[in-house]
Design an enzyme around this catalytic site. Structure first.
Site, PDB file in Angstrom:
ATOM      1  N   CYS A 142      10.455   4.050   0.237  1.00  0.00           N
ATOM      2  CA  CYS A 142       9.617   3.150   1.034  1.00  0.00           C
ATOM      3  C   CYS A 142       8.212   3.029   0.472  1.00  0.00           C
ATOM      4  O   CYS A 142       7.341   2.436   1.091  1.00  0.00           O
ATOM      5  CB  CYS A 142       9.566   3.609   2.493  1.00  0.00           C
ATOM      6  SG  CYS A 142       8.812   5.233   2.728  1.00  0.00           S
ATOM      7  N   HIS A 170      -6.143  -0.558  -2.373  1.00  0.00           N
ATOM      8  CA  HIS A 170      -5.965  -1.617  -1.386  1.00  0.00           C
ATOM      9  C   HIS A 170      -5.802  -2.977  -2.061  1.00  0.00           C
ATOM     10  O   HIS A 170      -5.085  -3.839  -1.563  1.00  0.00           O
ATOM     11  CB  HIS A 170      -7.166  -1.656  -0.425  1.00  0.00           C
ATOM     12  CG  HIS A 170      -7.104  -0.611   0.635  1.00  0.00           C
ATOM     13  ND1 HIS A 170      -8.164   0.195   0.955  1.00  0.00           N
ATOM     14  CD2 HIS A 170      -6.096  -0.234   1.450  1.00  0.00           C
ATOM     15  CE1 HIS A 170      -7.815   1.021   1.938  1.00  0.00           C
ATOM     16  NE2 HIS A 170      -6.565   0.786   2.251  1.00  0.00           N
TER      17      HIS A 170
END
Length: 560
Positions: free
Chosen positions: A485, A190
Site C-alpha cells: 500500500c 509531499h
C-alpha cells in the site's frame, strides 16, 4: 544553458511536453531591524498581524474546500498553521516589545518556528516548507504584494522550481501545469505524493533543471526521471498523441495469462471514498484514519469516528475496505497525545506503539470500526496496525481486534524486522500490507523527506525488494495474502516486480489504477517473476529500474 538531458528521480509516471516556466522568487525578506516610526500605534500593528493571519487562513481554507483528498487535507493543515497561536503571538510580541513592523515581526517569528521544527527532524522538519509558505503569504498580505502562487500562462507548461510547498502543489491545475520538475525533494515528499494523486508527471531531485531558461521546450518523463530540453519533433508528436489516450480500469486486475492481482485504492478521508469507488478500484487497501484526529486538542469520540468510517464503508458495498488504525506519534504528533519530544522521532513512539501509552485511543478506535462494520454488513471490513515490529505486538493487536469482533486483523510491514519475521507474525495475523515508503526509509537508513539522500530513498533499491520478497514468502508459508500500500504500488513498472515477488494486491492512488492495470494486463506472470529476480539481484536502484524497463516494451507503447 542546459542542452543535455537532466536526470532526477521519476516520482509520478507519464510523459508531457511544454515550455519551462520557473516558479517566481519568493517574497523578499523585510529589512532586518525595521521598526515602527516614533508615535506609531503599536496596538494597531499588533491587530494587523492577527487580521492578516486570519485572512490567509481563510484563503487557504477556501482553496481546501475546492480541492479533494490529500490536497484538501494539506491546504487545511497549512491554513491552521497560518493562524497558529505560537506564530501569531510571537510576531505580535515582537511588535509590542521591539517595535518591529508587522512584516518583519512575522518573518522573525517564522524563523523561530522553522528552527524548532528543524531540530525535531523527520516529518516535523518537512513542515518547515509550510511555515515558509505561510510566512511569505503573511508578509505579502501585510505589504500589499501578490501572494506567492503558480504563474499564469496562456499555454500549458512545465513548472520548474527548487521545491514546492504542499499548499502550492495541492492547488495545481493539471490542465495548466502538465508536469513538475524540482531540484530538491525525494520520492516520498509531499510534492511526489500530490503529483501522483493529481496525475501530473513529476521528476524530483534534478538540480540541473534550474539552469534551464524560461521558455525552453521540455519533455518530461515522470517514470524514467528524465527531462529533455529541446526534444525532437517526432518525440513531441508521440508524447502529445499518447496524452490524448484515455485509459480506464474495468475493476478486474490480472496479468496477461489471467493471474489475479487485486488492485485497490488508498483513501485518506471520507471525501475521497466515492471517487475511489467510481474509479473501478476493487476495494480499499489503505484507509488512513488520521484525518479524524488532525488538528484536535482531544481525540474524537466513538460516535464521531463511527460515522466517519461508515461513510467510507458505505461507498464500497460488496467490496473490501482495509482500515488502518491511527498512525501518529513522534514525528506526527497530535496535541491530545501529549507526546514528549524525541531525539530521533523516526525511531520513536508512533503507530501501534502509541497504544502502549494511550490504550484508550486504540480501544475507542476499534470500537468505532466494529460499530461501523456492523452497520455496513455488505462491506468486508479488515483492520491493520501500523509500525508493528515484533511477534508479541502482532499477537496483542490481533487479540485486541478479536475482543471487538474484528476477526480479520493484519499488520503493516514497515520495518525490516517485520519483513524478516513475516512468517511467525502471519501465523497470528490474517494478512500483511507492506508500506514501502517507511520500509525503504528504515532499510536504507535514509530520511524519506531529505532531498540529500533521495537516491537512497527509492523503493527500487534491491535490499528493499528482497525484504518485500521475504514478506511474500512468509505470507505464502502461512497461506496469508500480502499486499503493498506504499507509493511503490502506483509505479506500473515496479508493480510488475512486486507481483513477481509474490505480492497479491496493490493499493494506490485511484488515478494510477488504469496504468498499472494496463501494464500488468500486457505482462504474463512468468515475465513478472523473471523481471523481479533481475531487479532484486541488481546492484543498485538505477540498475534495477533500467533492467525492468528494458524488459517491458509496453511501457514505451503506453507512454509510461
Amino acid at each position: 544553458m542546459v542542452t543535455t538531458n537532466v536526470v532526477g528521480i521519476g516520482v509520478s509516471p507519464g510523459r508531457a511536453v511544454g515550455p519551462a516556466v520557473h516558479l517566481p522568487d519568493a517574497v523578499a525578506e523585510p529589512p532586518a531591524g525595521r521598526r515602527l516610526p516614533p508615535g506609531a500605534d503599536r496596538q494597531a500593528a499588533v491587530e494587523q498581524v492577527a487580521r492578516s493571519a486570519a485572512a490567509v487562513r481563510d484563503e487557504l481554507d477556501a482553496a481546501a474546500l475546492a480541492a479533494e483528498g490529500d490536497a484538501a487535507a494539506l491546504l487545511h493543515a497549512t491554513a491552521a498553521m497560518a493562524a497558529d497561536p505560537s506564530l501569531v503571538a510571537d510576531a505580535q510580541q515582537r511588535v509590542r516589545d521591539e517595535h518591529l513592523v508587522p512584516e518583519r515581526a512575522v518573518w522573525e517569528a517564522a524563523d523561530t518556528v522553522s528552527a524548532d521544527l528543524e531540530a525535531l527532524g523527520g516529518r516535523m522538519a518537512e513542515r518547515v516548507r509550510d511555515v515558509v509558505d505561510v510566512r511569505n503569504r503573511l508578509v505579502a498580505h501585510l505589504t500589499g504584494q501578490q501572494a506567492p502562487g503558480v504563474p499564469v500562462r496562456a499555454e500549458p507548461y512545465v513548472l520548474v522550481a527548487q521545491d514546492l510547498a504542499p499548499a502550492l502543489m495541492a492547488t495545481l491545475d493539471p490542465q495548466r501545469v502538465v508536469a513538475v520538475v524540482t531540484a530538491a525533494g525525494g520520492p516520498t515528499s509531499h510534492t511526489a505524493i500530490l503529483a501522483r494523486s493529481r496525475g501530473i508527471p513529476a521528476v524530483v531531485a534534478a538540480p540541473g533543471v534550474l539552469d534551464v531558461p524560461d521558455g525552453t521546450l521540455l519533455l518530461v518523463d515522470g517514470a524514467a526521471g528524465t527531462v529533455t530540453p529541446g526534444p525532437s519533433d517526432d518525440a513531441v508528436r508521440r508524447v502529445r498523441a499518447l496524452a490524448g489516450a484515455v485509459r480506464t480500469f474495468d475493476g478486474d486486475g490480472r496479468t496477461a495469462d489471467g493471474h489475479r492481482v487485486e488492485l485497490v485504492a488508498n483513501v485518506g478521508d471520507p471525501a475521497e471514498a466515492q471517487a475511489a469507488a467510481d474509479s473501478g478500484a476493487q476495494g480499499v487497501g489503505l484507509f488512513r484514519t488520521e484525518f479524524a484526529f488532525l488538528d484536535r486538542t482531544q481525540a474524537p469520540d466513538v460516535d464521531e469516528q463511527t460515522a466517519a468510517y461508515g461513510r467510507v464503508l458505505a461507498a464500497f458495498t460488496g467490496r473490501k475496505v482495509v482500515v488502518r488504525t491511527l498512525d501518529a506519534g513522534a514525528d506526527k504528533p497530535l496535541p491530545f497525545l501529549h507526546a514528549a519530544p524525541e531525539t530521533n522521532p523516526a525511531l520513536g513512539v508512533r503507530g501501534l506503539r502509541v497504544a502502549q501509552e494511550r490504550p484508550d485511543v486504540l480501544e475507542d478506535q476499534l470500537t468505532a470500526i466494529a460499530r461501523a462494520a456492523a452497520a455496513h454488513p455488505g462491506t468486508t471490513t479488515w483492520v491493520m496496525a501500523p509500525m508493528v515490529a515484533t511477534v508479541d505486538e502482532t499477537e496483542q493487536f490481533v487479540a485486541a481486534c478479536a475482543r471487538h469482533g474484528l476477526t480479520t486483523a493484519g499488520i503493516m510491514v514497515e520495518v525490516p524486522s517485520a519483513a524478516l519475521l513475516a512468517g511467525p507474525m502471519l501465523a497470528h495475523a490474517r494478512f500483511a500490507s507492506i508500506g514501502t515508503n517507511d520500509l525503504t526509509q528504515y532499510t536504507m537508513a535514509a530520511d524519506r523527506l531529505l532531498g540529500a539522500v533521495a537516491a537512497l530513498s527509492d523503493a527500487w533499491q534491491p535490499a528493499v525488494l528482497r525484504l518485500v520478497e521475504a514478506t511474500a514468502l512468509g505470507g505464502a508459508a502461512q497461506a496469508r495474502p500480502v499486499g503493498v500500500c506504499g507509493e511503490a504500488a502506483a509505479d506500473p513498472a515496479l508493480a510488475v516486480v512486486l507481483v513477481g515477488l509474490g505480492v497479491t494486491s496493490l493499493s494506490m492512488t485511484p488515478r494510477a489504477l488504469p496504468d498499472v492495470a494496463a501494464v500488468l494486463g500486457a505482462t504474463d506472470l512468468a515475465t513478472c517473476r523473471v523481471l523481479a529476480r533481475r531487479a532484486a539481484d541488481a546492484s543498485s536502484a538505477a540498475d534495477a529500474r533500467a533492467v525492468v524497463r528494458a524488459g517491458l516494451p509496453v511501457l514505451d507503447e503506453l507512454g509510461l
